[in-house]
Design a protein around this motif. Sequence first.
Motif, short mmCIF file in Angstrom:
data_model
loop_
_atom_site.label_atom_id
_atom_site.label_comp_id
_atom_site.label_asym_id
_atom_site.label_seq_id
_atom_site.Cartn_x
_atom_site.Cartn_y
_atom_site.Cartn_z
N SER A 83 6.83 7.53 4.12
CA SER A 83 6.02 7.43 2.91
C SER A 83 4.53 7.28 3.22
N PHE A 84 4.22 6.62 4.33
CA PHE A 84 2.80 6.45 4.67
C PHE A 84 2.17 7.79 5.05
N ALA A 85 2.90 8.58 5.85
CA ALA A 85 2.39 9.89 6.27
C ALA A 85 2.16 10.78 5.05
N VAL A 86 3.12 10.77 4.15
CA VAL A 86 3.02 11.61 2.96
C VAL A 86 1.85 11.16 2.08
N MET A 133 12.79 13.76 3.94
CA MET A 133 11.77 13.49 2.91
C MET A 133 12.38 13.54 1.52
N VAL A 134 13.20 14.54 1.28
CA VAL A 134 13.82 14.70 -0.04
C VAL A 134 14.74 13.52 -0.33
N GLN A 135 15.54 13.12 0.67
CA GLN A 135 16.44 11.97 0.47
C GLN A 135 15.67 10.68 0.20
N LEU A 136 14.56 10.55 0.90
CA LEU A 136 13.75 9.34 0.73
C LEU A 136 13.08 9.34 -0.64
N GLY A 137 12.90 10.52 -1.21
CA GLY A 137 12.27 10.62 -2.53
C GLY A 137 10.81 11.01 -2.46
N LEU A 138 10.40 11.57 -1.31
CA LEU A 138 9.00 11.92 -1.12
C LEU A 138 8.75 13.36 -1.55
N THR A 139 7.64 13.58 -2.24
CA THR A 139 7.27 14.93 -2.61
C THR A 139 5.82 15.19 -2.22
N LEU A 140 5.52 16.45 -2.02
CA LEU A 140 4.13 16.86 -1.78
C LEU A 140 3.74 17.81 -2.90
N GLU A 141 4.30 17.54 -4.10
CA GLU A 141 4.15 18.42 -5.25
C GLU A 141 2.75 18.97 -5.46
N ASP A 142 1.77 18.06 -5.38
CA ASP A 142 0.42 18.48 -5.71
C ASP A 142 -0.36 18.96 -4.49
N VAL A 143 0.35 19.18 -3.37
CA VAL A 143 -0.31 19.61 -2.14
C VAL A 143 0.32 20.93 -1.70
N ALA A 144 -0.54 21.88 -1.30
CA ALA A 144 -0.02 23.18 -0.87
C ALA A 144 0.67 23.06 0.48
N LYS A 175 0.82 -1.20 0.00
CA LYS A 175 0.00 0.00 0.00
C LYS A 175 0.86 1.26 0.00
N GLY A 176 2.18 1.07 -0.05
CA GLY A 176 3.08 2.22 0.06
C GLY A 176 3.29 2.91 -1.27
N LEU A 177 4.25 3.79 -1.28
CA LEU A 177 4.56 4.54 -2.49
C LEU A 177 5.65 3.82 -3.28
N GLY A 178 6.11 2.68 -2.77
CA GLY A 178 7.17 1.96 -3.45
C GLY A 178 8.53 2.61 -3.28
N LEU A 179 8.66 3.42 -2.22
CA LEU A 179 9.93 4.09 -1.98
C LEU A 179 10.66 3.54 -0.77
#
Lengths: 134, 120
Positions: free
Chosen positions: B56-59, B89-100, A98-102
């Motif tokens: 990743s789950f939180a994001v 977050m950036v290192q992990l590869g997480l983005t909130l691009e489409d969220v303000a 269910k994750g983002l695959g990261l």
Amino acid sequence: MDNGIRVTIRSDMDIVTAREQGRALAEKIGFSQVERTVIATAISEIARNIVEHAQEGEVLLDHCQHGAKRGIQITARDKGPGIPDVARAMQDEYSTGKGLGLGLPGSKRLMDEFEIQSEKGQGTTVTMRKWMPL
Amino acid sequence: MRVPIHKQGYYLIAAIQAALTDADLLQLQDDLSGKVGQYRSKGAIVDVTALDVMDSFAVRTLRSIAHMLRLRGAETVIVGIQPEVAFAMVQLGLTLEDVATALDLEEGLAYLEDKTKGGA
């Protein structure tokens, strides 16, 4: 390697416990606040993999040393279904859960060393280390 | 721990107080979606200042909240991401691009005022 910390992972609450224990140990070792956050985030990802794919497992947290280098070692292991294609699981945005695959590739980026051993039907062990800047 | 949600004018403010489990995050998602209808809110601020880890789950859940609330006619803004959390977050590869996102509560409110023209 002495008296490490063992956190049993069975539910999402244990994920929080594991990362809090990891953060506390990282602080004891002397990691900066940014590094502690990076370590806690990696723990969160690999502990979630256990809950999601194996239901039950454990996270072991310990000091590690290599010559003059000191750091933290995190081992996550389970006896779950194993990962059929490890190379693929290490690719960004490849997910069967269910994750983002990261989770796996992301944790690898967060840490200095990352090893994964997995066998179908036997379970998965992830070992990762982060070293203190000399 | 359930996240308290306050109503302030046309907006909702969810102030996360401590580390959240996955279940807490999903509860927040349900609560916000319900309260937007109950109070006819035009926007929601999720204050994550107290979160010391955004994995990743939180994001993923914060993204879902923003998308869900948009479908319910409300804008969402995430405020208070700490500098070390942003780094991880950036290192992990997480983005909130489409969220303000905004720096803090004040900036978040200003964003919503602008985006929803004061909620009118």
